[in-house]
Design a protein around this motif. Sequence first.
Motif, PDB file in Angstrom:
ATOM      1  N   PRO A 144       0.822  -1.212   0.000  1.00  0.00           N
ATOM      2  CA  PRO A 144       0.000   0.000   0.000  1.00  0.00           C
ATOM      3  C   PRO A 144       0.851   1.255   0.000  1.00  0.00           C
ATOM      4  N   GLY A 145       0.555   2.149  -0.935  1.00  0.00           N
ATOM      5  CA  GLY A 145       1.274   3.413  -1.005  1.00  0.00           C
ATOM      6  C   GLY A 145       2.659   3.338  -1.606  1.00  0.00           C
ATOM      7  N   LYS A 146       3.047   2.166  -2.105  1.00  0.00           N
ATOM      8  CA  LYS A 146       4.379   2.002  -2.675  1.00  0.00           C
ATOM      9  C   LYS A 146       4.297   1.550  -4.124  1.00  0.00           C
ATOM     10  N   GLN A 147       5.398   1.738  -4.835  1.00  0.00           N
ATOM     11  CA  GLN A 147       5.453   1.287  -6.216  1.00  0.00           C
ATOM     12  C   GLN A 147       5.648  -0.223  -6.280  1.00  0.00           C
ATOM     13  N   ARG A 148       5.217  -0.786  -7.385  1.00  0.00           N
ATOM     14  CA  ARG A 148       5.426  -2.205  -7.618  1.00  0.00           C
ATOM     15  C   ARG A 148       6.921  -2.463  -7.767  1.00  0.00           C
ATOM     16  N   GLU A 149       7.404  -3.538  -7.135  1.00  0.00           N
ATOM     17  CA  GLU A 149       8.824  -3.861  -7.203  1.00  0.00           C
ATOM     18  C   GLU A 149       9.018  -5.322  -7.586  1.00  0.00           C
ATOM     19  N   LEU A 150      10.107  -5.578  -8.282  1.00  0.00           N
ATOM     20  CA  LEU A 150      10.462  -6.943  -8.657  1.00  0.00           C
ATOM     21  C   LEU A 150      11.195  -7.587  -7.485  1.00  0.00           C
ATOM     22  N   VAL A 151      10.717  -8.752  -7.048  1.00  0.00           N
ATOM     23  CA  VAL A 151      11.367  -9.398  -5.912  1.00  0.00           C
ATOM     24  C   VAL A 151      12.163 -10.635  -6.310  1.00  0.00           C
ATOM     25  N   ALA A 152      11.794 -11.278  -7.395  1.00  0.00           N
ATOM     26  CA  ALA A 152      12.522 -12.472  -7.830  1.00  0.00           C
ATOM     27  C   ALA A 152      12.216 -12.734  -9.298  1.00  0.00           C
ATOM     28  N   ASP A 153      13.201 -13.259 -10.015  1.00  0.00           N
ATOM     29  CA  ASP A 153      12.948 -13.630 -11.396  1.00  0.00           C
ATOM     30  C   ASP A 153      13.716 -14.896 -11.759  1.00  0.00           C
ATOM     31  N   ILE A 154      13.247 -15.546 -12.818  1.00  0.00           N
ATOM     32  CA  ILE A 154      13.852 -16.801 -13.265  1.00  0.00           C
ATOM     33  C   ILE A 154      13.875 -16.818 -14.789  1.00  0.00           C
ATOM     34  N   THR A 155      15.032 -17.088 -15.347  1.00  0.00           N
ATOM     35  CA  THR A 155      15.164 -17.114 -16.799  1.00  0.00           C
ATOM     36  C   THR A 155      14.696 -18.450 -17.366  1.00  0.00           C
ATOM     37  N   SER A 156      14.704 -18.537 -18.680  1.00  0.00           N
ATOM     38  CA  SER A 156      14.351 -19.795 -19.328  1.00  0.00           C
ATOM     39  C   SER A 156      15.352 -20.885 -18.951  1.00  0.00           C
ATOM     40  N   GLY A 157      16.571 -20.502 -18.665  1.00  0.00           N
ATOM     41  CA  GLY A 157      17.601 -21.452 -18.249  1.00  0.00           C
ATOM     42  C   GLY A 157      17.628 -21.694 -16.748  1.00  0.00           C
ATOM     43  N   ARG A 158      16.631 -21.157 -16.068  1.00  0.00           N
ATOM     44  CA  ARG A 158      16.437 -21.333 -14.616  1.00  0.00           C
ATOM     45  C   ARG A 158      17.474 -20.603 -13.759  1.00  0.00           C
ATOM     46  N   THR A 159      18.105 -19.590 -14.333  1.00  0.00           N
ATOM     47  CA  THR A 159      18.937 -18.701 -13.517  1.00  0.00           C
ATOM     48  C   THR A 159      18.009 -17.796 -12.718  1.00  0.00           C
ATOM     49  N   THR A 160      18.286 -17.666 -11.428  1.00  0.00           N
ATOM     50  CA  THR A 160      17.404 -16.894 -10.559  1.00  0.00           C
ATOM     51  C   THR A 160      18.122 -15.670  -9.999  1.00  0.00           C
ATOM     52  N   THR A 161      17.331 -14.634  -9.739  1.00  0.00           N
ATOM     53  CA  THR A 161      17.829 -13.404  -9.133  1.00  0.00           C
ATOM     54  C   THR A 161      16.818 -12.953  -8.109  1.00  0.00           C
ATOM     55  N   TYR A 162      17.324 -12.390  -6.998  1.00  0.00           N
ATOM     56  CA  TYR A 162      16.443 -11.960  -5.912  1.00  0.00           C
ATOM     57  C   TYR A 162      16.776 -10.547  -5.464  1.00  0.00           C
ATOM     58  N   ALA A 163      15.743  -9.843  -5.048  1.00  0.00           N
ATOM     59  CA  ALA A 163      15.962  -8.563  -4.391  1.00  0.00           C
ATOM     60  C   ALA A 163      16.644  -8.819  -3.044  1.00  0.00           C
ATOM     61  N   ASP A 164      17.456  -7.871  -2.625  1.00  0.00           N
ATOM     62  CA  ASP A 164      18.180  -8.040  -1.359  1.00  0.00           C
ATOM     63  C   ASP A 164      17.222  -8.286  -0.189  1.00  0.00           C
ATOM     64  N   SER A 165      16.056  -7.687  -0.257  1.00  0.00           N
ATOM     65  CA  SER A 165      15.107  -7.771   0.858  1.00  0.00           C
ATOM     66  C   SER A 165      14.542  -9.179   1.062  1.00  0.00           C
ATOM     67  N   VAL A 166      14.638 -10.033   0.032  1.00  0.00           N
ATOM     68  CA  VAL A 166      14.049 -11.376   0.148  1.00  0.00           C
ATOM     69  C   VAL A 166      15.087 -12.476  -0.015  1.00  0.00           C
ATOM     70  N   LYS A 167      16.315 -12.093  -0.306  1.00  0.00           N
ATOM     71  CA  LYS A 167      17.370 -13.079  -0.556  1.00  0.00           C
ATOM     72  C   LYS A 167      17.545 -13.978   0.661  1.00  0.00           C
ATOM     73  N   GLY A 168      17.593 -15.278   0.409  1.00  0.00           N
ATOM     74  CA  GLY A 168      17.751 -16.241   1.490  1.00  0.00           C
ATOM     75  C   GLY A 168      16.441 -16.672   2.123  1.00  0.00           C
ATOM     76  N   ARG A 169      15.357 -15.985   1.797  1.00  0.00           N
ATOM     77  CA  ARG A 169      14.044 -16.332   2.363  1.00  0.00           C
ATOM     78  C   ARG A 169      13.070 -16.811   1.301  1.00  0.00           C
ATOM     79  N   PHE A 170      13.167 -16.258   0.093  1.00  0.00           N
ATOM     80  CA  PHE A 170      12.251 -16.607  -0.995  1.00  0.00           C
ATOM     81  C   PHE A 170      12.987 -17.449  -2.027  1.00  0.00           C
TER      82      PHE A 170
END
Length: 116
Positions: free
Chosen positions: A43-69
Amino acid sequence: LRLVESGGGLVQPGGSLRLSCLVSGSIFSTFSPFHMGWYRQAPGKQRELVADITSGRTTTYADSVKGRFTISRDNSKKKVFLQMNSLELDDTAVYYCNNLQQPLSWGQGTQVTVSS
C-alpha cells in the motif's frame, strides 16, 4: 494469454506461503522461453520486482528477500512458483507475476498479509 496468481493469505511473522502463477492460454513452447518474475506492491508504494527466473532457470532476488524466498518454474504446467519462508511484516503486499521481457496484462494478483 492471462496471468492467474494464487496462494496468498494471512500468515504470522516467521511463517511460510507458496504462491503460484499460471500463464493461462500458453503452451509449453510459448511459456518455456519466458523470463518470468514475481513482483509485489505494498500500500502506497510502487510495484517492485522481488525475484525472477530465466528460461535457463537462472534466478535473481531482491536483497530484501534473498535467502528467504525461492522462485521456481514448471514449464509443463506453465507455472511459476514463489516459496516464501521466514515471512516478515514488510512482506505484506499484493504479489503479481509477469514476463520481464514481453510483459503481459497484469493479473489480479494475490494478497499476502503478514500479521501477528
